[in-house]
Design a protein around this motif. Structure first.
Motif, PDB file in Angstrom:
ATOM      1  N   ILE A 109       0.838  -1.205   0.000  1.00 50.17           N
ATOM      2  CA  ILE A 109       0.000   0.000   0.000  1.00 50.17           C
ATOM      3  C   ILE A 109       0.875   1.258   0.000  1.00 50.17           C
ATOM      4  N   LEU A 110       1.932   1.227   0.804  1.00 44.53           N
ATOM      5  CA  LEU A 110       2.818   2.400   0.911  1.00 44.53           C
ATOM      6  C   LEU A 110       3.685   2.570  -0.329  1.00 44.53           C
ATOM      7  N   ILE A 111       4.304   1.471  -0.779  1.00 46.79           N
ATOM      8  CA  ILE A 111       5.218   1.490  -1.937  1.00 46.79           C
ATOM      9  C   ILE A 111       4.749   0.417  -2.911  1.00 46.79           C
ATOM     10  N   THR A 169       6.858   4.441 -12.997  1.00 49.52           N
ATOM     11  CA  THR A 169       7.610   5.574 -12.425  1.00 49.52           C
ATOM     12  C   THR A 169       7.193   5.740 -10.984  1.00 49.52           C
ATOM     13  N   ARG A 170       8.149   5.886 -10.131  1.00 53.32           N
ATOM     14  CA  ARG A 170       7.832   5.947  -8.706  1.00 53.32           C
ATOM     15  C   ARG A 170       7.210   7.293  -8.357  1.00 53.32           C
ATOM     16  N   ALA A 171       6.206   7.241  -7.475  1.00 53.83           N
ATOM     17  CA  ALA A 171       5.474   8.459  -7.097  1.00 53.83           C
ATOM     18  C   ALA A 171       6.052   9.073  -5.828  1.00 53.83           C
ATOM     19  N   ILE A 172       6.802   8.293  -5.057  1.00 54.74           N
ATOM     20  CA  ILE A 172       7.299   8.798  -3.762  1.00 54.74           C
ATOM     21  C   ILE A 172       8.800   9.008  -3.855  1.00 54.74           C
ATOM     22  N   ASN A 223      12.900   0.548  -6.222  1.00 54.91           N
ATOM     23  CA  ASN A 223      11.685   0.185  -5.501  1.00 54.91           C
ATOM     24  C   ASN A 223      11.996  -0.757  -4.335  1.00 54.91           C
ATOM     25  N   GLU A 224      12.881  -1.706  -4.601  1.00 52.75           N
ATOM     26  CA  GLU A 224      13.231  -2.698  -3.574  1.00 52.75           C
ATOM     27  C   GLU A 224      13.959  -2.043  -2.404  1.00 52.75           C
ATOM     28  N   LYS A 225      14.857  -1.114  -2.726  1.00 56.76           N
ATOM     29  CA  LYS A 225      15.599  -0.413  -1.665  1.00 56.76           C
ATOM     30  C   LYS A 225      14.654   0.454  -0.828  1.00 56.76           C
ATOM     31  N   ILE A 241      -3.543   4.760   6.434  1.00 60.40           N
ATOM     32  CA  ILE A 241      -3.593   4.066   5.141  1.00 60.40           C
ATOM     33  C   ILE A 241      -5.021   3.550   4.927  1.00 60.40           C
ATOM     34  N   GLU A 242      -5.353   3.259   3.686  1.00 56.98           N
ATOM     35  CA  GLU A 242      -6.683   2.740   3.362  1.00 56.98           C
ATOM     36  C   GLU A 242      -6.581   1.258   3.047  1.00 56.98           C
ATOM     37  N   ILE A 243      -7.380   0.436   3.762  1.00 54.04           N
ATOM     38  CA  ILE A 243      -7.317  -1.019   3.532  1.00 54.04           C
ATOM     39  C   ILE A 243      -8.711  -1.556   3.247  1.00 54.04           C
TER      40      ILE A 243
END
Length: 465
Positions: A137-139, A148-151, A168-170, A189-191
């Protein structure tokens, strides 16, 4: 504490001594009954299934430790335990509440026990899965080369990663570390969680269905209904708990839980039937009136205690090897007033002794959950120190014993009343008047001053105590 298989009758009594003062005969008999269950499981010949437990009848006035002995025995054995009151079965009608409900309650307890053990075994694996769900959810993971990464994240590295997937993995590793350290617990967070589907079928059957059939029908209809989910916005700390329960339920096979629970209830279950004297026909009275109802309840109890198959929503449970412990004061009636068939099913009879002043004194000092220790813990929660002098404890025991003799003997429960009158004023003043880091010393003089008026005025004691 040792595993139950290695506990001898003497060691079982030692465990009971940590919580219950006196009543040596009762402790010895329940310890033998518990050990006999282990011995039966060790028998390898065909006679194993014919060895039935010796059910116990505890006779003694209220507050001498009948219920506590049975409850502590179940905890020592880690066995499913349920307590019922025989008088409950007379309240609804001719034979009152369905007596088979005690077996269903026992199976519910057994399912709960087995579920706890199974859940504990998979918790580590479930926690890892929950961690991955929260990280997703976070990444969100890289799905394609065009991701493309948003964070934006600062990576302490001299060279840029070769690909988005490495970056991404790091990032996930960094966030995983923060998750484990609790740095992100307050982040929202939204679950997706399962929506509870309440099936309203209370009127189905119009009272003609028993509890087990009704529960089975509800489960069947619930299983046919489509599983709905809803979105909830929670902090990561709260989301972790919700997701952990879901992951654990996925990893535990409930059919296996049901099978083990039924086996545990059949071989280790303990049913405590309290107030059995209330369904005995009073001595010297003829038949008719409420005595008919009492005998009806006894006859309903008989097949359960003798051993019968009871239908529950988890399956059929056989009560042949369930240990039944019955208890009653028998002030008005006698054990011989029970119907002979029921008497024969409780061959071990133990008379519990009334508590003496010395017993009261020991009850205040020795057990792990002694009242003095409970009050010290309550005051300690407010950072106030509470101490009792030896002669104060002796005086509390003397007054409790005296009130029991003069008003009504309610056994060790009288200590709760006396201690409440002694310390309620202090409890009310903490922490407004009695500030943290204060010390309260309960002395002999204080006990006399606060409790003597209750002893002197018998009429007042009857209303208050």
């Amino acid at each position: 504490m040792k595993p139950i298989e290695s506990l001898t009758p003497r060691q079982i009594v030692v465990e009971l001594d940590k919580y219950i003062i006196g009543q040596k005969d009762a402790k010895r008999n329940v310890a033998i009954a518990l050990r006999n269950r282990i011995r039966r499981m060790m028998v390898t010949s065909e006679i194993q299934k014919d060895i039935v437990p010796n059910n116990i009848l505890l006779i003694g006035s209220t507050g001498v430790g009948k219920t506590e002995i049975a409850r502590r025995l179940a905890k020592i054995a880690n066995a499913p335990f349920t307590k019922v009151e025989a008088s409950k079965f007379t309240e609804v009608g001719y034979v009152g509440r369905d007596v088979e409900s005690m077996v269903r309650d026992l199976v519910e307890q057994s399912v709960h026990l087995v579920s706890e053990i199974k859940n504990e075994a998979v918790k580590v694996k479930a926690a890892e899965s929950v961690e991955e769900v929260i990280l997703d959810i976070l990444i969100p993971p890289v799905k394609s080369a065009g991701f493309t990464r948003a964070i934006p994240v600062n990576i302490d590295s001299e060279t840029e990663p070769e690909s988005d997937s490495e970056l991404n993995e790091k990032t996930r590793d960094r966030f995983r570390e923060k998750l484990r350290n609790g740095e992100l617990d307050d982040r929202k967070i939204e679950i997706n969680v399962k929506a509870s589907s309440s099936v309203g079928i209370g009127m189905i059957g119009n009272g003609m269905m028993d509890d087990a059939s009704m529960a089975g029908l509800q489960d069947m209809i619930s299983g046919m209904m489509p599983k709905k989910t809803k979105k909830r916005k929670l902090s990561i700390a709260e989301a972790r708990k919700v997701l952990l329960d879901e992951e654990v339920s996925k990893l535990v096979d409930f059919d296996e839980v049901k099978e083990e629970a039924i086996k545990l209830a059949e071989n280790n279950g303990i049913i405590f039937i309290d107030e059995i004297d209330k369904i005995a026909s009073k001595s010297g009275k003829g038949g008719g009136g409420p005595d008919v109802s009492r005998e009806g309840v006894q006859r309903d109890l008989l097949p359960i205690v003798e051993g019968s198959a009871v239908n529950t929503k988890y399956g059929v449970v056989n009560t042949d090897h369930v240990l039944f412990i019955a208890a009653g004061a028998f002030h008005v009636s006698k054990p011989s007033d029970l119907i002979p068939e029921l008497q024969g099913r409780f061959p071990i009879r133990v008379e519990l002794q009334s508590l003496s002043q010395e017993d009261f004194s020991r009850i205040l000092r020795e057990p792990k959950n002694a009242l003095t220790k409970q009050y010290q813990a309550l005051f300690g929660a407010e950072e106030v120190s509470l101490e009792f002098t030896d002669d104060a404890i002796e005086e509390i025991a003397r007054i409790a014993f005296l009130i029991n003799q003069e008003v009504e003997n309610i056994g060790a429960r009288r200590l709760h009343t006396v201690m409440s009158h002694l310390l309620n004023d202090f409890l009310f003043e903490v922490p407004d008047v009695i500030e943290p880091n204060s010390k309260i010393m309960v002395t002999h003089e204080m006990v006399l001053e606060r409790l003597n008026p209750l002893v002197k005025n018998r009429d007042l004691s009857q209303y208050i105590l």
